[in-house]
Structures are given as C-alpha cells and as structure tokens.
Write a protein that holds these residues in place. Structure first.
Motif, PDB file in Angstrom:
ATOM      1  N   ALA A   7       8.561  29.784 -37.663  1.00  0.00           N
ATOM      2  CA  ALA A   7       7.282  29.689 -36.962  1.00  0.00           C
ATOM      3  C   ALA A   7       7.034  30.973 -36.182  1.00  0.00           C
ATOM      4  CB  ALA A   7       7.276  28.489 -36.028  1.00  0.00           C
ATOM      5  N   LYS A   8       5.755  31.267 -35.966  1.00  0.00           N
ATOM      6  CA  LYS A   8       5.357  32.489 -35.275  1.00  0.00           C
ATOM      7  C   LYS A   8       4.377  32.133 -34.171  1.00  0.00           C
ATOM      8  CE  LYS A   8       3.696  37.180 -36.373  1.00  0.00           C
ATOM      9  NZ  LYS A   8       3.274  38.065 -37.489  1.00  0.00           N
ATOM     10  N   TYR A   9       4.660  32.602 -32.961  1.00  0.00           N
ATOM     11  CA  TYR A   9       3.843  32.249 -31.802  1.00  0.00           C
ATOM     12  C   TYR A   9       3.325  33.502 -31.111  1.00  0.00           C
ATOM     13  CZ  TYR A   9       6.241  27.874 -32.679  1.00  0.00           C
ATOM     14  OH  TYR A   9       6.747  26.749 -33.290  1.00  0.00           O
ATOM     15  N   LYS A  10       2.090  33.401 -30.636  1.00  0.00           N
ATOM     16  CA  LYS A  10       1.441  34.519 -29.964  1.00  0.00           C
ATOM     17  C   LYS A  10       1.624  34.394 -28.458  1.00  0.00           C
ATOM     18  CE  LYS A  10      -3.100  36.777 -29.587  1.00  0.00           C
ATOM     19  NZ  LYS A  10      -4.531  36.710 -30.028  1.00  0.00           N
ATOM     20  N   PHE A  11       1.971  35.498 -27.812  1.00  0.00           N
ATOM     21  CA  PHE A  11       2.116  35.541 -26.361  1.00  0.00           C
ATOM     22  C   PHE A  11       1.357  36.742 -25.812  1.00  0.00           C
ATOM     23  CE2 PHE A  11       5.892  33.286 -27.852  1.00  0.00           C
ATOM     24  CZ  PHE A  11       5.889  32.173 -27.022  1.00  0.00           C
ATOM     25  N   LEU A  12       1.151  36.726 -24.496  1.00  0.00           N
ATOM     26  CA  LEU A  12       0.482  37.821 -23.795  1.00  0.00           C
ATOM     27  C   LEU A  12       1.416  38.367 -22.725  1.00  0.00           C
ATOM     28  CD1 LEU A  12      -2.126  39.447 -22.971  1.00  0.00           C
ATOM     29  CD2 LEU A  12      -2.629  37.535 -21.426  1.00  0.00           C
ATOM     30  N   ALA A  13       1.531  39.679 -22.676  1.00  0.00           N
ATOM     31  CA  ALA A  13       2.294  40.310 -21.598  1.00  0.00           C
ATOM     32  C   ALA A  13       1.398  40.362 -20.362  1.00  0.00           C
ATOM     33  CB  ALA A  13       2.749  41.706 -22.004  1.00  0.00           C
ATOM     34  N   GLU A  14       1.457  39.312 -19.571  1.00  0.00           N
ATOM     35  CA  GLU A  14       0.592  39.219 -18.401  1.00  0.00           C
ATOM     36  C   GLU A  14       0.966  40.307 -17.384  1.00  0.00           C
ATOM     37  OE1 GLU A  14       0.105  35.145 -16.969  1.00  0.00           O
ATOM     38  OE2 GLU A  14       1.098  34.487 -18.809  1.00  0.00           O
ATOM     39  N   PRO A  15      -0.027  40.907 -16.745  1.00  0.00           N
ATOM     40  CA  PRO A  15       0.253  42.066 -15.892  1.00  0.00           C
ATOM     41  C   PRO A  15       1.221  41.773 -14.757  1.00  0.00           C
ATOM     42  CG  PRO A  15      -2.005  41.266 -15.602  1.00  0.00           C
ATOM     43  CD  PRO A  15      -1.470  40.610 -16.815  1.00  0.00           C
ATOM     44  N   PHE A  16       1.184  40.559 -14.200  1.00  0.00           N
ATOM     45  CA  PHE A  16       2.090  40.259 -13.091  1.00  0.00           C
ATOM     46  C   PHE A  16       3.469  39.808 -13.578  1.00  0.00           C
ATOM     47  CE2 PHE A  16      -2.174  39.813 -11.262  1.00  0.00           C
ATOM     48  CZ  PHE A  16      -2.077  40.775 -10.276  1.00  0.00           C
ATOM     49  N   HIS A  17       3.675  39.881 -14.895  1.00  0.00           N
ATOM     50  CA  HIS A  17       5.002  39.672 -15.477  1.00  0.00           C
ATOM     51  C   HIS A  17       5.594  41.003 -15.933  1.00  0.00           C
ATOM     52  CE1 HIS A  17       4.181  35.163 -16.540  1.00  0.00           C
ATOM     53  NE2 HIS A  17       4.334  35.370 -15.242  1.00  0.00           N
ATOM     54  N   CYS A  18       4.962  42.094 -15.516  1.00  0.00           N
ATOM     55  CA  CYS A  18       5.406  43.430 -15.917  1.00  0.00           C
ATOM     56  C   CYS A  18       5.968  44.183 -14.712  1.00  0.00           C
ATOM     57  CB  CYS A  18       4.247  44.218 -16.534  1.00  0.00           C
ATOM     58  SG  CYS A  18       3.660  43.515 -18.107  1.00  0.00           S
ATOM     59  N   ASP A  19       6.835  45.150 -15.001  1.00  0.00           N
ATOM     60  CA  ASP A  19       7.479  45.906 -13.929  1.00  0.00           C
ATOM     61  C   ASP A  19       6.644  47.130 -13.533  1.00  0.00           C
ATOM     62  OD1 ASP A  19       7.899  47.834 -15.896  1.00  0.00           O
ATOM     63  OD2 ASP A  19      10.068  47.513 -16.025  1.00  0.00           O
ATOM     64  N   TYR A  20       7.216  47.982 -12.694  1.00  0.00           N
ATOM     65  CA  TYR A  20       6.518  49.146 -12.180  1.00  0.00           C
ATOM     66  C   TYR A  20       6.046  50.080 -13.297  1.00  0.00           C
ATOM     67  CZ  TYR A  20      10.425  51.971 -13.528  1.00  0.00           C
ATOM     68  OH  TYR A  20      11.366  52.605 -14.299  1.00  0.00           O
ATOM     69  N   SER A  21       6.713  50.034 -14.461  1.00  0.00           N
ATOM     70  CA  SER A  21       6.381  50.936 -15.567  1.00  0.00           C
ATOM     71  C   SER A  21       5.305  50.361 -16.486  1.00  0.00           C
ATOM     72  CB  SER A  21       7.639  51.248 -16.395  1.00  0.00           C
ATOM     73  OG  SER A  21       8.017  50.122 -17.167  1.00  0.00           O
ATOM     74  N   ASN A  22       4.767  49.190 -16.135  1.00  0.00           N
ATOM     75  CA  ASN A  22       3.712  48.560 -16.923  1.00  0.00           C
ATOM     76  C   ASN A  22       4.251  47.859 -18.165  1.00  0.00           C
ATOM     77  OD1 ASN A  22       0.899  48.047 -16.783  1.00  0.00           O
ATOM     78  ND2 ASN A  22       0.551  49.413 -18.535  1.00  0.00           N
ATOM     79  N   HIS A  23       5.559  47.582 -18.201  1.00  0.00           N
ATOM     80  CA  HIS A  23       6.160  46.898 -19.332  1.00  0.00           C
ATOM     81  C   HIS A  23       6.720  45.542 -18.909  1.00  0.00           C
ATOM     82  CE1 HIS A  23       6.200  51.102 -20.795  1.00  0.00           C
ATOM     83  NE2 HIS A  23       5.983  50.534 -21.963  1.00  0.00           N
ATOM     84  N   LEU A  24       6.750  44.629 -19.855  1.00  0.00           N
ATOM     85  CA  LEU A  24       7.197  43.261 -19.587  1.00  0.00           C
ATOM     86  C   LEU A  24       8.631  43.256 -19.073  1.00  0.00           C
ATOM     87  CD1 LEU A  24       6.183  40.286 -19.986  1.00  0.00           C
ATOM     88  CD2 LEU A  24       7.375  40.334 -22.195  1.00  0.00           C
ATOM     89  N   PHE A  25       8.883  42.476 -18.021  1.00  0.00           N
ATOM     90  CA  PHE A  25      10.246  42.282 -17.548  1.00  0.00           C
ATOM     91  C   PHE A  25      11.074  41.614 -18.655  1.00  0.00           C
ATOM     92  CE2 PHE A  25       8.496  42.334 -13.122  1.00  0.00           C
ATOM     93  CZ  PHE A  25       9.405  43.215 -12.552  1.00  0.00           C
ATOM     94  N   MET A  26      12.338  42.011 -18.775  1.00  0.00           N
ATOM     95  CA  MET A  26      13.222  41.385 -19.749  1.00  0.00           C
ATOM     96  C   MET A  26      13.349  39.878 -19.495  1.00  0.00           C
ATOM     97  SD  MET A  26      15.192  41.627 -22.420  1.00  0.00           S
ATOM     98  CE  MET A  26      15.788  43.312 -22.708  1.00  0.00           C
ATOM     99  N   GLY A  27      13.383  39.480 -18.219  1.00  0.00           N
ATOM    100  CA  GLY A  27      13.474  38.066 -17.915  1.00  0.00           C
ATOM    101  C   GLY A  27      12.297  37.284 -18.455  1.00  0.00           C
ATOM    102  N   HIS A  28      11.097  37.824 -18.323  1.00  0.00           N
ATOM    103  CA  HIS A  28       9.917  37.122 -18.844  1.00  0.00           C
ATOM    104  C   HIS A  28       9.919  37.108 -20.367  1.00  0.00           C
ATOM    105  CE1 HIS A  28       7.784  36.019 -15.225  1.00  0.00           C
ATOM    106  NE2 HIS A  28       8.046  37.210 -14.716  1.00  0.00           N
ATOM    107  N   LEU A  29      10.413  38.165 -20.989  1.00  0.00           N
ATOM    108  CA  LEU A  29      10.563  38.122 -22.441  1.00  0.00           C
ATOM    109  C   LEU A  29      11.526  37.002 -22.824  1.00  0.00           C
ATOM    110  CD1 LEU A  29      10.089  39.206 -25.284  1.00  0.00           C
ATOM    111  CD2 LEU A  29      11.952  40.836 -24.893  1.00  0.00           C
ATOM    112  N   GLY A  30      12.621  36.875 -22.083  1.00  0.00           N
ATOM    113  CA  GLY A  30      13.552  35.781 -22.339  1.00  0.00           C
ATOM    114  C   GLY A  30      12.878  34.431 -22.239  1.00  0.00           C
ATOM    115  N   ASN A  31      12.013  34.255 -21.244  1.00  0.00           N
ATOM    116  CA  ASN A  31      11.269  32.999 -21.118  1.00  0.00           C
ATOM    117  C   ASN A  31      10.408  32.738 -22.343  1.00  0.00           C
ATOM    118  OD1 ASN A  31      11.866  31.559 -18.718  1.00  0.00           O
ATOM    119  ND2 ASN A  31      10.806  33.105 -17.498  1.00  0.00           N
ATOM    120  N   HIS A  32       9.771  33.785 -22.857  1.00  0.00           N
ATOM    121  CA  HIS A  32       8.934  33.615 -24.051  1.00  0.00           C
ATOM    122  C   HIS A  32       9.781  33.213 -25.265  1.00  0.00           C
ATOM    123  CE1 HIS A  32       5.367  34.800 -22.004  1.00  0.00           C
ATOM    124  NE2 HIS A  32       5.722  36.069 -21.833  1.00  0.00           N
ATOM    125  N   LEU A  33      10.970  33.775 -25.389  1.00  0.00           N
ATOM    126  CA  LEU A  33      11.845  33.378 -26.497  1.00  0.00           C
ATOM    127  C   LEU A  33      12.225  31.904 -26.371  1.00  0.00           C
ATOM    128  CD1 LEU A  33      14.287  36.402 -26.989  1.00  0.00           C
ATOM    129  CD2 LEU A  33      11.955  36.082 -27.838  1.00  0.00           C
TER     130      LEU A  33
END
Length: 255
Positions: A7-33
């Motif tokens: 199965a394939k699911y779509k997610f959004l890198a929400e801005p307040f789930h991103c770090d100072y560099s504008n990239h998704l926190f690893m922890g939030h990526l883990g939550n998406h997995l």
C-alpha cells in the motif's frame, strides 16, 4: 474490495514538524512510517482497532530508517509499506519513502511483535483471522538497505543525559512511545552538529517497556567508523536499579 499486498500513502511535511533547516524531523518521519503500518494493517483486518478490543496490540521491536534526503516543509511525500515475513510472534515490515515527483528519499525496515495487553506477553500472530497476514507477505519487493543490526555497547560508553518521562511520552499502549525514544536520542546532539552533519541512518531496538514517571538514562559511545551507539536504561524515581530498555545507533555524514 480486495486489498493489495503493498500500500502507498500520501503525507505532508507540515511546517511545524520541520527543524531549523526546513526539513522534516526524523521523529515525525518515524511517526508517518508507524501510521502507514497502522493504515496497512487496519485495511487488511489485523490493525489496532481490531486488536485492542480483543486485548491484543502491536508493539515495535526494531526500527531502522536510512535516508538520502528528508522532505522539506509543505512537501507531499509517499510511504509504501508491506510485510516481508511473518513468524508466530514477530513480523518484518518494510517501507519505501518517495517524493511527489517519484524519486526515492529513503527506506525503512521494522520488526513488530503482537502482545497480549493484559499479560504483556507475546501472542500468536497467526491466530488473527486464521493467519490472514500470510495473504499479504511480499518477499520480493525491494528494500535495498541493511536489516537492523545487533547494537553492541563497549566499555567506553559514558552517561550523557537523564530525564524523567512524563505525560507526552506515553502512548496508546500505556508505555513510552517508540518515537519519543528517537527524539530523546537525537537531542543528545546539539543544533550546531546538525548544521554540518546529515543523519544518514538511524536504528533502534526496544528491549523492555518503560512507563510514565520512569527515569531514563542515556549512555553514548562513538565507534571507529564515526557512528554513535546509545544505550537507554530506566529506573524508578526512588530506585537506583537500572534496567535496559533500548539501544540505538546513529550514523551521520558530513554535509
């Protein structure tokens, strides 16, 4: 409707789930997995909403995430997930993370156990719907990263942090949330470190449960190849006896 194995699911890198560099926190990526795993298992009849009323649940045993790049804020991205194998008490589940344009961002591997929520002991995965999970195993779909390793700690590990777990650390299963361990481990490295290093691979093995109010102690050592190994123990607030709850490994590359 008949469900596919993958199965394939779509997610959004929400801005307040991103770090100072504008990239998704690893922890939030883990939550998406973990969310993708729940969506996949629920749609196929062996998800949490089916298990919980029957006093069973899935618990994460091992997780490894290896990335070439992280999604940026407001980016759509996709997580594919599938079951690679299943045994009586454990199942292996993989992930493929891709950008909206289709190029691959990274991959993940995980091992899950099914437990009885009353005894907290492993329970037979194949007892659910007469082994329905077997209908969704795909051993051939590629996941080109190494499986979780056995993280061995040496004598050089030093105590680097201690914290008391609180409300926001505790999840639906009543124990410390799997991703909270990841966040706490990554907090061992200062912000300036992340300005010059990219977290290429992170893996964690969960050994025992910890609960709200437990004190977690973090031990860290650097390996010869520049990776960092972390051991996490728990103890009651009024007790000096430590029990190991998890081990992690972080592999960085210079930017």
């Amino acid at each position: 409707m008949e469900q596919t194995k993958i199965a394939k699911y779509k997610f959004l890198a929400e801005p307040f789930h991103c770090d100072y560099s504008n990239h998704l926190f690893m922890g939030h990526l883990g939550n998406h997995l973990l969310n993708a795993a729940d969506f996949h298992s629920t749609e196929r009849g062996f998800g949490m909403n089916y298990l919980m009323p029957r006093h069973k649940t899935w618990v994460l045993s091992r997780l490894v995430i290896e990335m070439d790049e992280m999604p940026s804020s407001y980016d759509d991205f996709y997580v594919e997930t599938w079951v690679e194998s299943a045994m009586r008490y454990f199942t292996s589940r993989n992930y493929a993370i891709s950008a909206a344009d289709g190029h691959m961002l990274g991959y993940g591997r995980s091992v899950w156990a099914m437990i009885d929520t009353q005894s907290r002991q492993p329970t037979d995965i194949f007892s659910i719907h007469d082994g329905a999970i077997n209908n969704y195993i795909d051993k051939d779909y590629p996941c080109p990263i190494a499986s979780p390793s056995r993280i061995k700690m040496g004598d050089e590990a030093v105590k680097v942090m201690e914290l008391k777990t609180r409300y926001n650390d505790v999840d639906i299963n009543g124990h410390i949330n799997s991703v909270k361990y990841i966040e706490h481990v990554l907090d061992l490295f200062p912000v300036d470190w992340y300005k010059s290093h990219f977290l290429k691979r992170f893996e964690i093995a969960y050994v025992a449960e910890a609960h709200g109010g437990d004190v977690l102690t973090f031990y860290q050592e650097q390996t010869a190849d520049g990776a960092y190994r972390i051991r996490i123990t728990k103890r009651a607030d009024d007790d000096a006896t430590e029990t190991e709850v998890a081990r992690g490994k972080a592999v960085f590359i210079e930017k």
